[in-house]
Design an enzyme around this catalytic site. Structure first.
Site, PDB file in Angstrom:
ATOM      1  CG  HIS A 138      40.853  10.669  31.172  1.00  0.00           C
ATOM      2  ND1 HIS A 138      40.810   9.381  30.815  1.00  0.00           N
ATOM      3  CD2 HIS A 138      42.220  10.362  31.546  1.00  0.00           C
ATOM      4  CE1 HIS A 138      41.700   8.561  31.211  1.00  0.00           C
ATOM      5  NE2 HIS A 138      42.625   9.142  31.718  1.00  0.00           N
ATOM      6  CG  ASP A 215      36.127  12.605  34.541  1.00  0.00           C
ATOM      7  OD1 ASP A 215      36.424  12.247  35.775  1.00  0.00           O
ATOM      8  OD2 ASP A 215      36.602  12.376  33.635  1.00  0.00           O
ATOM      9  CD  GLN A 218      43.502  14.050  37.662  1.00  0.00           C
ATOM     10  OE1 GLN A 218      44.001  14.653  38.539  1.00  0.00           O
ATOM     11  NE2 GLN A 218      43.799  12.959  37.145  1.00  0.00           N
ATOM     12  CE  LYS A 241      42.548   9.393  38.061  1.00  0.00           C
ATOM     13  NZ  LYS A 241      43.886   9.162  37.641  1.00  0.00           N
ATOM     14  CB  CYS A 379      44.443   8.846  29.045  1.00  0.00           C
ATOM     15  SG  CYS A 379      45.107   7.652  29.582  1.00  0.00           S
TER      16      CYS A 379
HETATM   17  N1  PMP Z   1      39.104  11.065  33.920  1.00  0.00           N
HETATM   18  C1  PMP Z   1      40.205  12.063  34.336  1.00  0.00           C
HETATM   19  C2  PMP Z   1      40.056  13.589  34.349  1.00  0.00           C
HETATM   20  C3  PMP Z   1      41.625  11.401  34.766  1.00  0.00           C
HETATM   21  O1  PMP Z   1      42.342  12.021  35.112  1.00  0.00           O
HETATM   22  C4  PMP Z   1      41.362   9.922  34.761  1.00  0.00           C
HETATM   23  C5  PMP Z   1      42.392   9.461  35.265  1.00  0.00           C
HETATM   24  N2  PMP Z   1      43.825   9.746  34.883  1.00  0.00           N
HETATM   25  C6  PMP Z   1      40.233   9.207  34.434  1.00  0.00           C
HETATM   26  C7  PMP Z   1      39.124   9.866  33.934  1.00  0.00           C
HETATM   27  C8  PMP Z   1      40.176   7.891  34.479  1.00  0.00           C
HETATM   28  O2  PMP Z   1      40.311   7.121  35.585  1.00  0.00           O
HETATM   29  P1  PMP Z   1      40.275   5.770  35.891  1.00  0.00           P
HETATM   30  O3  PMP Z   1      41.747   5.185  35.425  1.00  0.00           O
HETATM   31  O4  PMP Z   1      40.784   5.635  37.508  1.00  0.00           O
HETATM   32  O5  PMP Z   1      39.137   5.016  35.522  1.00  0.00           O
END
Ligand code: PMP
Length: 421
Positions: A138, A215, A218, A241, A379
């Site tokens: 991401h 990270d 998910q 999430k 993203c």
């Molecule tokens: N890493 C992953 C794998 C994600 O799916 C996301 C959110 N789509 C993020 C990071 C970023 O999370 P946040 O916007 O809550 O900081």
């Protein structure tokens, strides 16, 4: 008098629930209708819905115990401090760690990675060093490292994926060199659904003295994550999430490593002594929580963990697996539809494209049927470029989704196909 018999941040533990129909009753929003149809919420990868237990915990705080923490001598401040600390302890216990001080409350995954890239990165990454990422990251796990690489004169290297959407682990040993300072990778891909073997990857890095950041954005929504099994140095995730509120998340950092890092933001609550000449800093986690934190958010996240903890995850994982299998089967019968990410055992995330239909059009038609999905680049532009696409549609499930909802999704996608074919 309080309508809630339990103290702030301490929620009752109901008996285990498996049946999604029963779990759904805990999520008031799932009763909603959109465009006159029952809401089918399949955008859980972007944010999950919130159970009443979380909503109540936040309301309870504001109705009964709103105060700032760590500063007041009055009762309310003491209670708020206890609730905030109790949330941290609960999260630590749920994640199989021994020390609550290893858990820093942050705004979310993005802020946690920025914190590590600043605090750890500026200390340990220098000119000529390498930062190893993967092709399925991401943007939150790319851009902060690019900032660091620019500051330090370091280089970003990338572990590729295989055609079915797994990490190409055969290429990992060659990329872990004496120049590699950190390996930062996602536990679960938000596009492909691939669940990466985090413990194995962390061990490969650890054996070479390389720091790891996982990270978990998910991963945490789909069952308990045990940090002692993974053996990483840093683990990061967002509360929103995994049934928690937004604006709150967690940075886990291995005790000694975290304690050796400088603060990244200065202000109240993170200092021991301050003069105009210099300041000294409190140990973690306070050192990394400058200013008034998101108190209600932390209490809400503690409630989300308490809720999450009492669910029957072995069976819910199987249920989520059935949702993925049924979605794959139903969607693949539609001509011209392609699914990105087909690694066995994937998390309940199904990204797809359809010949001749833009993902935004798929999303709009699905919305008119009450089905909420995501359409765009998720993203993850470098990953989509590798897959040869600019955007895709993505249905992402939570444990409260049902097989009937998969059928509604499939019917709506068939409608989109008929409309554009
Ligand atoms: N890493 C992953 C794998 C994600 O799916 C996301 C959110 N789509 C993020 C990071 C970023 O999370 P946040 O916007 O809550 O900081």
């Amino acid at each position: 008098m309080s309508r809630h018999p339990y103290p702030l941040g301490d929620l009752p533990s109901p008996s285990p629930k498996l049946n999604p129909a029963i779990i759904r009753r805990d999520f008031p929003i799932l009763e909603r209708r959109v465009h006159g149809k029952p809401l089918v919420y399949l955008d859980n990868g972007a944010t999950s819905q919130k159970p009443r237990a979380v909503i109540d915990a936040i309301r309870h705080f504001y109705e009964n115990g709103c105060a700032n923490i760590h500063r007041g001598v009055h009762l309310l401040s003491g209670e708020a401090t206890q609730a905030y600390d109790r949330a941290r302890t609960g999260i630590c216990r749920a994640m199989g760690a021994a020390h609550a001080e290893e858990f820093v409350f942050v705004r979310g995954t993005t802020e946690a990675i920025n914190l590590v890239a600043r605090s750890w990165g500026d200390l340990h990454v220098h000119a000529g060093d390498e930062i190893l990422l993967t092709e399925m990251e991401h943007h939150a796990n790319i851009v902060p490292w690019q900032f660091l690489a620019k500051r330090a004169g370091a280089k970003i290297r990338v572990l590729p994926i295989t055609p079915d959407g797994a990490l190409d682990l055969e290429r990992l040993p060659a990329l872990l060199t004496e120049k590699t300072r950190i390996l930062a990778f996602t536990h679960v891909s938000n596009v492909l659904g691939t669940v990466n073997p985090a413990a194995e990857i962390c061990k490969a890095a650890r054996d070479r003295g390389i720091v790891t950041l996982v990270d978990g954005a998910q991963a945490v929504p789909h069952g308990p994550v045990n940090l002692s099994e993974i053996g990483c140095d840093f683990y990061v995730f967002s509360g929103h999430k995994m049934f928690g509120p937004d604006g709150i998340g967690v940075l886990y950092g291995r005790g000694k490593l975290l304690a050796s890092l400088p603060p990244w933001q200065g202000g109240g609550d993170m200092v021991e002594r301050v003069s105009f000449e210099e300041s000294t800093f409190r140990p973690p986690p306070d050192r990394f929580e400058a200013g008034t934190p998101n108190i209600s958010g932390a209490i809400g996240l503690g409630a989300a963990f308490a809720y999450h903890d009492q669910l029957n995850w072995p069976e819910l994982r199987e249920h989520e697996h059935n949702l993925v299998t049924a979605t794959h089967e139903a969607l693949l019968s539609i001509p011209g539809l392609r699914i990105q990410g087909t690694v066995p055992g994937k998390a309940p995330v199904v990204s797809f494209t359809m010949e001749g239909i833009h993902p935004h059009d798929i999303g709009t038609i699905l919305d008119s049927e009450g089905v909420a999905i995501r359409a765009g680049n998720h993203c993850a532009q470098p990953l989509l470029a590798r897959l040869g696409i600019q955007s895709s549609a993505r249905a992402s499930f939570a444990c409260y989704n049902t097989l009937e909802e998969v059928e509604t999704l499939a019917n709506a996608v068939r409608k989109a196909h008929r409309y554009f074919a």
